[in-house]
Design a protein around this motif. Structure first.
Motif, PDB file in Angstrom:
ATOM      1  N   THR A  41       1.028   7.537   4.115  1.00 45.46           N
ATOM      2  CA  THR A  41       0.323   6.552   3.573  1.00 45.46           C
ATOM      3  C   THR A  41      -1.043   6.025   3.361  1.00 45.46           C
ATOM      4  O   THR A  41      -2.352   6.831   3.478  1.00 45.46           O
ATOM      5  CB  THR A  41       0.416   5.503   2.760  1.00 45.46           C
ATOM      6  N   LEU A  42      -1.622   5.649   4.701  1.00 45.56           N
ATOM      7  CA  LEU A  42      -3.086   5.493   5.229  1.00 45.56           C
ATOM      8  C   LEU A  42      -4.035   6.264   5.220  1.00 45.56           C
ATOM      9  O   LEU A  42      -4.880   6.944   4.948  1.00 45.56           O
ATOM     10  CB  LEU A  42      -3.115   4.993   6.836  1.00 45.56           C
ATOM     11  N   ILE A  43      -3.484   8.255   5.988  1.00 45.43           N
ATOM     12  CA  ILE A  43      -3.795   9.023   5.597  1.00 45.43           C
ATOM     13  C   ILE A  43      -4.282   9.416   4.492  1.00 45.43           C
ATOM     14  O   ILE A  43      -4.958  10.459   4.891  1.00 45.43           O
ATOM     15  CB  ILE A  43      -2.947   9.814   7.007  1.00 45.43           C
ATOM     16  N   GLN A  44      -3.296   9.620   4.607  1.00 43.87           N
ATOM     17  CA  GLN A  44      -3.341  10.326   2.611  1.00 43.87           C
ATOM     18  C   GLN A  44      -3.762  10.139   1.861  1.00 43.87           C
ATOM     19  O   GLN A  44      -5.523  10.088   1.348  1.00 43.87           O
ATOM     20  CB  GLN A  44      -2.596   9.754   1.726  1.00 43.87           C
ATOM     21  N   ILE A  45      -4.850   8.123   2.253  1.00 40.71           N
ATOM     22  CA  ILE A  45      -5.211   7.801   1.563  1.00 40.71           C
ATOM     23  C   ILE A  45      -7.019   8.266   1.950  1.00 40.71           C
ATOM     24  O   ILE A  45      -7.994   8.553   1.286  1.00 40.71           O
ATOM     25  CB  ILE A  45      -6.070   6.014   1.818  1.00 40.71           C
ATOM     26  N   LEU A  81       0.516  -1.619   0.112  1.00 43.07           N
ATOM     27  CA  LEU A  81       0.196  -0.222   0.110  1.00 43.07           C
ATOM     28  C   LEU A  81       0.923   1.478   0.256  1.00 43.07           C
ATOM     29  O   LEU A  81       0.499   2.199  -0.628  1.00 43.07           O
ATOM     30  CB  LEU A  81      -1.136  -0.489   1.259  1.00 43.07           C
ATOM     31  N   ASN A  82       2.314   1.062   0.756  1.00 44.12           N
ATOM     32  CA  ASN A  82       2.426   2.392   0.755  1.00 44.12           C
ATOM     33  C   ASN A  82       3.630   2.556  -0.351  1.00 44.12           C
ATOM     34  O   ASN A  82       3.634   3.578  -0.525  1.00 44.12           O
ATOM     35  CB  ASN A  82       3.797   2.303   1.966  1.00 44.12           C
ATOM     36  N   ASN A  83       3.805   1.772  -1.389  1.00 42.25           N
ATOM     37  CA  ASN A  83       4.620   1.814  -2.860  1.00 42.25           C
ATOM     38  C   ASN A  83       4.003   2.374  -3.311  1.00 42.25           C
ATOM     39  O   ASN A  83       4.211   2.350  -4.772  1.00 42.25           O
ATOM     40  CB  ASN A  83       5.502   0.621  -2.922  1.00 42.25           C
ATOM     41  N   LEU A  84       2.500   2.365  -3.476  1.00 39.34           N
ATOM     42  CA  LEU A  84       1.471   2.658  -4.725  1.00 39.34           C
ATOM     43  C   LEU A  84       1.814   4.037  -4.697  1.00 39.34           C
ATOM     44  O   LEU A  84       1.874   4.639  -4.288  1.00 39.34           O
ATOM     45  CB  LEU A  84       0.172   1.992  -4.725  1.00 39.34           C
TER      46      LEU A  84
END
Length: 511
Positions: free
Chosen positions: A433-437, A387-390
């Motif tokens: 990344t979770l927060i960005q999503i 997920l972090n690399n997407l």
């Protein structure tokens, strides 16, 4: 490997038809078994056509003579070879009546050259006692070739009557000479209760190569049943099979078998010493990738240790982008995301980034399937690094998919991120990344997500992984600061201050 053994079997059958020693046909060993079988059938058909008129005349005469007399004539004048040839030209009921007056020894001799394709009706009407007597005679001779030739044509009732006279090892030998997959499946079904004994006898006699050949004959369902029985045996038996597979280079047979095993059986297989060998695992992975057995490898990969997975993943990483794309597409089509993700996590950081950069990983339907599989099977530790690399272009799709998660599934993802932060695992970098999503979510689902994060245990640890390198992230948090629960907002402000950016903390707490 199995092609070699099938060729050996076909050469033995061809030698029987030609009345030659199998060694005389060694020059044909390079031909595929299918070609040898076709050639054998052609010879049998040619012989039958040449003798058809004579057999019909003899068969017509047999109708007139009483059955006991016809039997005497068959024994004294015709002999077993001619009697077998005539059998297909006589009414089945009449042929059975004549056969009833013949000795089991003579009948066994006759079956050596009997063509089951031309005696289907006759074979179907053979009484069970007669079949048992003939089988007993053939087994006593060790004539498994003839038994295997007939086993595919006789009804189950005849098999059940004949096989009690066979030992466990005899059953394996008969299976080795079977003609078709359907016959192998039927044989295994008939002797289901004896399969453990057959396996043990196979191991004790060192006959694993023949058992592996039989495995290759079986259809997927029966093959998986047999594999699960093997996996339930003592470690000594399982190790014996793996050693034989390696010696015979038969992983192309075992991998499809493993794909149908139950989880407990796969776990036992993965834990055996042979499967800890990096060279062997690399070889197995190479076979899976080059022989279209990728989907057979994935179920086993799920049960491999991190060390084993790293070995497999290292081989996968050598594939070019086009090949990796195909592998991902195959896994997606067959709903193999739960088995693919652990392999992906085992990749090195550069290779994981390369995987995540592939366009196939950005397709909405693929992302959705991957997230749903992750949630269903709680595979967040494996999925979070990916997920972090997407790229950020996938965040809208991810935000929409995360909306569909239940509270429990979403909390599991948060807890996985917390645990990763505690362990300093690769997933620790994905909190941002979770927060960005989440920032891409609409108001209502985003409020739910923020509330669930606020309720997470060890929340301080999770927030402590967020750096101030990404100013856009902090600006996004500032824009929705009124939506962020107070406890979470205060922790974020404190983290910004610790990172030397008090102005970001002020933006979060501004009224």
């Amino acid at each position: 490997m199995t092609a070699t053994h099938h060729t050996t079997v076909e050469l033995a059958k061809l030698a029987r038809v030609l009345d030659r020693d199998p060694g005389d046909l060694a020059f044909l060993a390079t031909l595929p078994p299918e070609a040898l079988r076709e050639f054998r059938d052609q010879i049998t058909d040619l012989t039958a056509r040449r003798e058809a008129r004579r057999m019909q005349r003899v068969g017509a005469a047999a109708k007139i003579v009483p059955a006991p007399i016809a039997a005497k004539i068959a024994e004294a004048a015709f002999g077993p070879v001619l009697a077998a040839a005539i059998a297909g030209s006589v009414d089945p009921a009449r042929a059975v009546a004549i056969a009833s007056a013949l000795s089991p020894v003579f009948l066994a001799d006759a079956t050596l050259t009997l063509d089951p394709r031309r005696a289907v009706e006759l074979i179907a009407q053979v009484p069970a006692p007669m079949a048992a007597a003939v089988a007993r005679e053939l087994i006593s001779r060790g004539d498994y070739l003839t038994m295997g030739n007939l086993a595919g044509s006789v009804p189950d009732s005849v098999l059940r009557a004949a096989l009690p006279h066979a030992s466990d090892l005899d059953i394996l030998q008969v299976g080795y000479y079977l003609e078709e997959t359907s016959a192998a499946d039927r044989l295994l079904t008939v002797v289901t209760d004896r399969v453990p004994g057959v396996i043990r006898a196979t191991h004790n006699a060192g006959e694993w190569p023949k058992a592996i050949t039989l495995l290759g004959l079986l259809g997927p369902t029966e093959r998986s049943k047999l594999a699960n029985v093997v996996a339930a045996q003592d470690d000594e038996v399982i190790d014996g099979l793996l050693t034989a597979v390696e010696e015979a280079d038969a992983w192309d047979t075992l991998l499809p078998v493993a794909a149908g095993m139950n989880p407990q059986s796969l776990q036992r297989l993965a834990q055996r010493p042979a499967m800890q060998n990096p060279t062997l695992l690399t070889k197995v992975a190479d076979l899976a990738l080059t022989q279209n057995l990728w989907l057979s490898l994935l179920p086993l990969a799920t049960h491999l240790s991190p060390t084993q997975l790293h070995t497999v993943a290292a081989r996968v990483a050598t594939e070019p982008d086009a090949s990796l794309t195909t592998l991902i597409e195959q896994a997606h089509t067959e709903n193999h995301w739960p088995t693919l993700l652990p392999v992906a996590l085992a990749l090195s950081t550069p290779d994981r980034k390369r995987l995540a950069s592939l366009p196939v990983m950005h397709r909405p339907e693929f992302l959705t399937a991957a997230i749903k599989a992750t949630a269903t099977h709680n595979l967040w530790p494996a999925a979070l690094p990916l997920l972090n690399n997407l790229p950020t272009t996938t965040h809208d799709t991810l935000a929409t998919t995360i909306n569909t998660l239940t509270d429990t599934e979403f909390q599991a993802a948060v807890q996985a991120a917390v645990q990763a932060a505690v362990q300093a695992a690769p997933a620790a970098d994905c909190t941002a990344t979770l927060i960005q999503i989440l920032l891409r979510q609409d108001f209502a689902p985003r409020s739910r997500s923020l509330t669930l994060i606020n309720e997470a245990g060890n929340l301080e640890t999770l927030v402590g992984t967020i750096t101030t390198r990404d100013l856009a992230l902090w600006e996004g948090l500032s824009d929705i600061r009124t939506e962020i629960p107070g406890h979470l907002r205060n922790l974020l402000a404190a983290q910004a201050t610790r990172c030397g950016r008090p102005e970001l903390a002020d933006n979060l707490t501004a009224t």
